[in-house]
Design a protein around this motif. Sequence first.
Motif, PDB file in Angstrom:
ATOM      1  N   ALA A   9      27.948  35.434  47.175  1.00  0.00           N
ATOM      2  CA  ALA A   9      27.311  36.325  48.154  1.00  0.00           C
ATOM      3  C   ALA A   9      28.339  37.175  48.881  1.00  0.00           C
ATOM      4  O   ALA A   9      28.145  38.385  49.088  1.00  0.00           O
ATOM      5  CB  ALA A   9      26.501  35.503  49.139  1.00  0.00           C
ATOM      6  N   LEU A  10      29.463  36.583  49.263  1.00  0.00           N
ATOM      7  CA  LEU A  10      30.497  37.328  49.984  1.00  0.00           C
ATOM      8  C   LEU A  10      31.247  38.296  49.078  1.00  0.00           C
ATOM      9  O   LEU A  10      31.854  39.259  49.559  1.00  0.00           O
ATOM     10  CB  LEU A  10      31.486  36.350  50.617  1.00  0.00           C
ATOM     11  CG  LEU A  10      30.932  35.463  51.740  1.00  0.00           C
ATOM     12  CD1 LEU A  10      31.990  34.462  52.197  1.00  0.00           C
ATOM     13  CD2 LEU A  10      30.470  36.314  52.916  1.00  0.00           C
ATOM     14  N   ALA A  11      31.224  38.067  47.761  1.00  0.00           N
ATOM     15  CA  ALA A  11      31.967  38.916  46.844  1.00  0.00           C
ATOM     16  C   ALA A  11      31.132  40.065  46.292  1.00  0.00           C
ATOM     17  O   ALA A  11      31.634  41.188  46.149  1.00  0.00           O
ATOM     18  CB  ALA A  11      32.522  38.071  45.688  1.00  0.00           C
ATOM     19  N   TRP A  12      29.843  39.835  46.008  1.00  0.00           N
ATOM     20  CA  TRP A  12      29.080  40.821  45.243  1.00  0.00           C
ATOM     21  C   TRP A  12      27.747  41.221  45.865  1.00  0.00           C
ATOM     22  O   TRP A  12      27.018  42.030  45.278  1.00  0.00           O
ATOM     23  CB  TRP A  12      28.815  40.285  43.826  1.00  0.00           C
ATOM     24  CG  TRP A  12      30.046  40.189  43.014  1.00  0.00           C
ATOM     25  CD1 TRP A  12      30.713  39.068  42.664  1.00  0.00           C
ATOM     26  CD2 TRP A  12      30.786  41.274  42.448  1.00  0.00           C
ATOM     27  NE1 TRP A  12      31.830  39.351  41.934  1.00  0.00           N
ATOM     28  CE2 TRP A  12      31.893  40.719  41.770  1.00  0.00           C
ATOM     29  CE3 TRP A  12      30.636  42.657  42.453  1.00  0.00           C
ATOM     30  CZ2 TRP A  12      32.832  41.493  41.112  1.00  0.00           C
ATOM     31  CZ3 TRP A  12      31.562  43.427  41.786  1.00  0.00           C
ATOM     32  CH2 TRP A  12      32.654  42.852  41.124  1.00  0.00           C
ATOM     33  N   PRO A  46      35.385  41.610  36.373  1.00  0.00           N
ATOM     34  CA  PRO A  46      35.016  43.005  36.025  1.00  0.00           C
ATOM     35  C   PRO A  46      33.673  43.411  36.626  1.00  0.00           C
ATOM     36  O   PRO A  46      32.654  42.748  36.411  1.00  0.00           O
ATOM     37  CB  PRO A  46      34.964  42.983  34.496  1.00  0.00           C
ATOM     38  CG  PRO A  46      35.821  41.827  34.106  1.00  0.00           C
ATOM     39  CD  PRO A  46      35.667  40.806  35.185  1.00  0.00           C
ATOM     40  N   LYS A  47      33.686  44.503  37.344  1.00  0.00           N
ATOM     41  CA  LYS A  47      32.464  44.978  38.000  1.00  0.00           C
ATOM     42  C   LYS A  47      31.444  45.503  36.990  1.00  0.00           C
ATOM     43  O   LYS A  47      30.230  45.390  37.207  1.00  0.00           O
ATOM     44  CB  LYS A  47      32.829  46.068  39.002  1.00  0.00           C
ATOM     45  CG  LYS A  47      31.674  46.554  39.841  1.00  0.00           C
ATOM     46  CD  LYS A  47      32.151  47.579  40.859  1.00  0.00           C
ATOM     47  CE  LYS A  47      30.986  48.058  41.729  1.00  0.00           C
ATOM     48  NZ  LYS A  47      31.437  49.058  42.727  1.00  0.00           N
ATOM     49  N   ILE A 102      26.778  34.376  34.248  1.00  0.00           N
ATOM     50  CA  ILE A 102      27.986  35.213  34.129  1.00  0.00           C
ATOM     51  C   ILE A 102      29.094  34.723  35.058  1.00  0.00           C
ATOM     52  O   ILE A 102      30.217  34.450  34.617  1.00  0.00           O
ATOM     53  CB  ILE A 102      27.647  36.691  34.429  1.00  0.00           C
ATOM     54  CG1 ILE A 102      26.627  37.213  33.418  1.00  0.00           C
ATOM     55  CG2 ILE A 102      28.918  37.538  34.401  1.00  0.00           C
ATOM     56  CD1 ILE A 102      26.192  38.642  33.682  1.00  0.00           C
ATOM     57  N   ILE A 103      28.780  34.645  36.349  1.00  0.00           N
ATOM     58  CA  ILE A 103      29.818  34.350  37.344  1.00  0.00           C
ATOM     59  C   ILE A 103      30.385  32.944  37.180  1.00  0.00           C
ATOM     60  O   ILE A 103      31.615  32.754  37.160  1.00  0.00           O
ATOM     61  CB  ILE A 103      29.271  34.557  38.768  1.00  0.00           C
ATOM     62  CG1 ILE A 103      28.827  36.005  38.959  1.00  0.00           C
ATOM     63  CG2 ILE A 103      30.330  34.172  39.803  1.00  0.00           C
ATOM     64  CD1 ILE A 103      29.930  37.009  38.796  1.00  0.00           C
ATOM     65  N   LEU A 104      29.526  31.944  37.087  1.00  0.00           N
ATOM     66  CA  LEU A 104      30.013  30.558  37.002  1.00  0.00           C
ATOM     67  C   LEU A 104      30.880  30.319  35.769  1.00  0.00           C
ATOM     68  O   LEU A 104      31.966  29.728  35.889  1.00  0.00           O
ATOM     69  CB  LEU A 104      28.843  29.580  37.037  1.00  0.00           C
ATOM     70  CG  LEU A 104      28.197  29.338  38.407  1.00  0.00           C
ATOM     71  CD1 LEU A 104      27.118  28.268  38.307  1.00  0.00           C
ATOM     72  CD2 LEU A 104      29.235  28.926  39.439  1.00  0.00           C
ATOM     73  N   PRO A 105      30.464  30.737  34.564  1.00  0.00           N
ATOM     74  CA  PRO A 105      31.358  30.527  33.406  1.00  0.00           C
ATOM     75  C   PRO A 105      32.706  31.235  33.540  1.00  0.00           C
ATOM     76  O   PRO A 105      33.748  30.680  33.163  1.00  0.00           O
ATOM     77  CB  PRO A 105      30.547  31.099  32.236  1.00  0.00           C
ATOM     78  CG  PRO A 105      29.124  30.994  32.666  1.00  0.00           C
ATOM     79  CD  PRO A 105      29.146  31.256  34.147  1.00  0.00           C
TER      80      PRO A 105
END
Length: 384
Positions: A201-204, A272-273, A293-296
Amino acid sequence: MDNIAGQKSSLTWAVHISVVVLVVLWLLPTVGLLVSSFRSADQIATTGWWKSLFPQEQNLVIRTERPDAQEFIDGVYVLEGNLFELGDAADGVVSVWGTSSREIDAYSAGETADLGDKGLLTIQANGDYRFENQSEFSGSRGQRVFMTAVSPPSFSLDNYRNVLFSNSSSSSMGKAFINTLTVSIPATIIPILIAAFAAYALAWMDFPGRALLVAFVVGLLVVPLQLALIPLLKLHLGVGIGKGYLGVWLAHTGFGLPLAIYLLRNYMVGLPKDIIENARVDGATEFQIFVKIILPLSFPALASFAIFQFLWTWNDLLVALVFLIDSSGDTTVMTRQIIELLGSKGGNWEILATAAFISITVPLIVFFAMQKYLVRGLLAGSVK
């Protein structure tokens, strides 16, 4: 020309030597602890672990067999046996011996000591003794013998059997080992789960006050643990969770979350955005992006924090003493059990060395199994 990129530095040898020295300095205490865990109390008290592979000269105090073991042979009462078998020391060679602490070298091996009314005592170099008297031996204990002996290297598993399988609550580490696992595993998994959601949440995710929340998390990194112990304990006692595992799990979770969120957020920001934007264009929800996506992609950061959190909770004593309030000892962790093994006089060093090595075994396994992810996780966000 010496500073051209790609050219090997002339000081590489100094770096290699420094690394070797640091590795040796870190390994020496662990090796010493391992070797001491297989030695007896007399060996530890007499010589250092670095001399364990060589014959050792020890001053031993051993009693002969009790008078009720005497036999009547050829008109005299006789006590026979081997002093090394009666004591805890391994087989050795006796050089000198005595019956008083002031004269431990009064007799040489093979000589006979006249103890007056107590009889005649002869001790051979291999530890065999013969104690004879014209009258019957009396008393409840055998004759005390002081001797200097050269013993060969000796190692055994007696310390481990005593620590792991003893029924005595003062020396058994088996129950404490299970209790420590019960504390450490949930206290590692829970903050990772919470911090992963918060870091994403704080990143994206864009929302008002995000920058302030990031600054708040960074500020929490410098809050002393001791400052929050008493207020948190009062809160736990007020809601009824201050005397069991739930309270210590929540305490470790709260103290570990700032570092977890900081590490994971830095790593996730560097992902990567384009991947995330393409997933949103394809109709993926935030939860699907996070899970698939994020967790792996964030596994190195997750593993990095897992190492820190597990090592911290496994080696913790302060939080366990505060939040695991149990006079029966059913929830005693290994760090507290090791302190109890010392006793009021700080004895039982052979048991302490064994218990300490058992305590560090699991952290060593965890660290070496996951250390390849440690640097990758710590360097997250440092290079763009």
